[in-house]
Design a protein around this motif. Structure first.
Motif, PDB file in Angstrom:
ATOM      1  N   MET A  96     -24.350 -25.844  52.873  1.00 39.68           N
ATOM      2  CA  MET A  96     -24.124 -26.970  51.972  1.00 39.68           C
ATOM      3  C   MET A  96     -25.467 -27.442  51.436  1.00 39.68           C
ATOM      4  O   MET A  96     -26.430 -27.596  52.185  1.00 39.68           O
ATOM      5  N   VAL A  97     -25.517 -27.673  50.129  1.00 39.81           N
ATOM      6  CA  VAL A  97     -26.704 -28.211  49.472  1.00 39.81           C
ATOM      7  C   VAL A  97     -26.360 -29.611  48.981  1.00 39.81           C
ATOM      8  O   VAL A  97     -25.390 -29.797  48.249  1.00 39.81           O
ATOM      9  N   ASN A  98     -27.159 -30.583  49.398  1.00 37.91           N
ATOM     10  CA  ASN A  98     -26.906 -31.976  49.037  1.00 37.91           C
ATOM     11  C   ASN A  98     -28.110 -32.524  48.277  1.00 37.91           C
ATOM     12  O   ASN A  98     -29.192 -32.679  48.834  1.00 37.91           O
ATOM     13  N   PHE A  99     -27.914 -32.791  46.987  1.00 39.92           N
ATOM     14  CA  PHE A  99     -28.941 -33.454  46.190  1.00 39.92           C
ATOM     15  C   PHE A  99     -28.716 -34.963  46.277  1.00 39.92           C
ATOM     16  O   PHE A  99     -27.639 -35.453  45.933  1.00 39.92           O
ATOM     17  N   VAL A 100     -29.719 -35.681  46.742  1.00 40.90           N
ATOM     18  CA  VAL A 100     -29.647 -37.143  46.768  1.00 40.90           C
ATOM     19  C   VAL A 100     -30.442 -37.657  45.575  1.00 40.90           C
ATOM     20  O   VAL A 100     -31.641 -37.366  45.443  1.00 40.90           O
ATOM     21  N   THR A 101     -29.772 -38.388  44.694  1.00 38.26           N
ATOM     22  CA  THR A 101     -30.395 -38.845  43.451  1.00 38.26           C
ATOM     23  C   THR A 101     -30.248 -40.351  43.299  1.00 38.26           C
ATOM     24  O   THR A 101     -29.433 -40.989  43.974  1.00 38.26           O
ATOM     25  N   SER A 102     -31.018 -40.910  42.380  1.00 37.30           N
ATOM     26  CA  SER A 102     -30.997 -42.359  42.159  1.00 37.30           C
ATOM     27  C   SER A 102     -29.870 -42.787  41.229  1.00 37.30           C
ATOM     28  O   SER A 102     -29.587 -43.980  41.111  1.00 37.30           O
TER      29      SER A 102
ATOM     30  N   ILE B 182     -22.014 -27.520  47.102  1.00 38.20           N
ATOM     31  CA  ILE B 182     -23.123 -28.274  46.517  1.00 38.20           C
ATOM     32  C   ILE B 182     -22.587 -29.655  46.176  1.00 38.20           C
ATOM     33  O   ILE B 182     -21.619 -29.788  45.420  1.00 38.20           O
ATOM     34  N   VAL B 183     -23.191 -30.686  46.768  1.00 41.24           N
ATOM     35  CA  VAL B 183     -22.734 -32.053  46.539  1.00 41.24           C
ATOM     36  C   VAL B 183     -23.900 -32.904  46.053  1.00 41.24           C
ATOM     37  O   VAL B 183     -25.070 -32.532  46.177  1.00 41.24           O
TER      38      VAL B 183
END
Length: 417
Positions: free
Chosen positions: A292-298, A321-322
């Protein structure tokens, strides 16, 4: 409500049982800063008659020998006959070195290592190219066997000095069990969290190097002692090889000006990318890794991530991908909202015959292989009869993996709280 006076608080902060009762000895000598700077490390050994009254001053340069490791991998030195403890980051048992006192905290002080005179007992070559700078693996150049011994000694001293158990008691061996080492030392973590940053950490010899904004961007791990500087890394030996493929792919593309991506700036609170979180599970049908790939964005701007999603989803092991959106000025990796950009919203992992679905923000033991060993030890120590007459309370259990694995074999009733 009663209040504690400030002088009492100061007293509480320095009377740490583990620090007061560290059982180590070390040699100490004075070293003139001028002599050290000039490369002439002439020293004068402390006189026992004076050492009782000796307490180091800030910026004083000393010659020390590390005797043991404290918590978080700090090396422990002790001023002879005075009981004064000095802690040094990256100092290892048996190492003699020159150090400068940087902070003094009541009954102990912190030292920065300036120069190694002679190396430690169990020296090995650190396999990671970032080991000298990264805060994640401070003792990687200490043999694993020596790391295990140090950890076992720390637990032993906690039981004796804080728990007040006597090591002279015949029952002590039933309380203090031998440590169980892991059979693999690398690529064992099923979760790694990397940070995007607008300030790349550089070693001292490169601090004068002028970088434009794009070159100063970094994706990696926080440099020790800095919340705003990121050590740029292309791989990490703690995570799986497929996870390293994903990290390398992101590194190859995220700085492309055509993507319009910018790292989050913790000072100005501007920027888009905050964290990259990689989780490794297992496909229950094939037994192969799934990630799992988790991009944390603003903010939620899926269009900005489109090209990265296309590149990453081409890696066969990627199943999910989340995008976690954290709009607060805080820099945590847990968002208020979550969106699935590709594949599933969860991945799976097996633990002692049970299959668990793992989401981006759920807690799961980060070392699956050693969790199997730990849970088997818990089962053995519990001594359950397995006749259906027992009830187990699994308190503060998170996802309840311990209680559930016990229930599978032994119990009709497990209360997860």
């Amino acid at each position: 409500m009663a209040t504690i006076p400030s002088h009492a608080l100061r007293h509480l902060t320095v009377t740490r049982p583990w620090l007061r009762k560290i059982r180590c000895t070390a040699s100490l000598a004075f070293c003139s800063p001028d002599n050290y700077i000039n490369g002439n490390a002439d020293t004068k050994t402390t006189n026992n008659s004076n050492s009782q009254a000796f307490f180091p001053k800030k910026n004083q340069v000393l010659e020390l020998e590390c005797e043991s490791l404290a918590f978080k991998g700090k090396g422990v030195c002790k001023v002879a006959d005075s009981g004064f403890v000095l802690l040094c980051d990256r100092a290892l048992p048996g190492e003699r070195f020159i150090g400068r006192v940087t902070r003094k905290k009541g009954s102990y002080a912190e030292v920065t290592k300036l120069k190694t005179i002679s190396p430690h007992w169990d020296l090995v070559d650190a396999p990671c190219e970032y080991a000298s700078y990264c805060g994640g693996c401070k003792t990687q150049n200490l043999s694993y066997e020596a790391q295990v011994r140090a950890k076992e000694q720390q637990v032993r001293e906690l039981l004796i000095n804080v728990g007040k158990f006597s090591d002279k008691s015949p029952d002590f061996s039933s309380i203090m069990k031998p440590i169980v080492p892991c059979d693999i030392q690398f690529h064992y973590r099923n979760k790694m969290e990397f940070s995007f940053g607008s300030q790349k950490w550089l070693p001292k010899e490169l601090l004068d190097q002028k970088l434009d904004d794009n070159e100063n961007y970094a994706l990696g791990l926080h440099a020790p002692g800095f919340f705003d500087k990121i050590l740029n890394v292309d791989k990490c030996l703690l995570q799986s090889e497929p996870a390293n493929k994903i990290l390398a792919t992101v590194q190859d593309h995220w700085k492309d000006p055509e993507l319009g991506l910018s790292p989050y700036n913790v000072h100005t609170h501007a920027g888009f990318l905050k964290h990259l979180v990689l989780r490794t599970g297992r496909d229950m049908k094939t037994g192969l890794p799934e990630l799992m790939v988790n991009f944390v964005t603003s903010s939620y701007k899926p269009g900005l991530l489109k090209l990265l999603v296309e590149k990453i989803s081409a890696i066969p092991e990627v199943a999910s991908i989340v995008n976690n959106v954290n709009t607060s000025v805080g820099n945590t990796s847990v968002g208020e909202e979550e969106y699935t950009l590709y594949g599933k919203s969860t991945i799976t992992e097996s633990l002692r015959g049970l299959t668990f679905q793992i989401s981006a923000n759920s807690f799961f033991q980060t070392n699956t292989r050693q969790a199997e060993v730990l849970y088997k030890l818990i089962e053995d120590c519990a001594g359950l009869r397995g006749d259906g007459s027992e009830v187990v309370l699994d308190l503060f259990c998170g996802t309840g993996t311990i209680g559930l694995t016990l229930a599978k074999t032994y119990l009709p009733w497990v209360l997860l709280i």
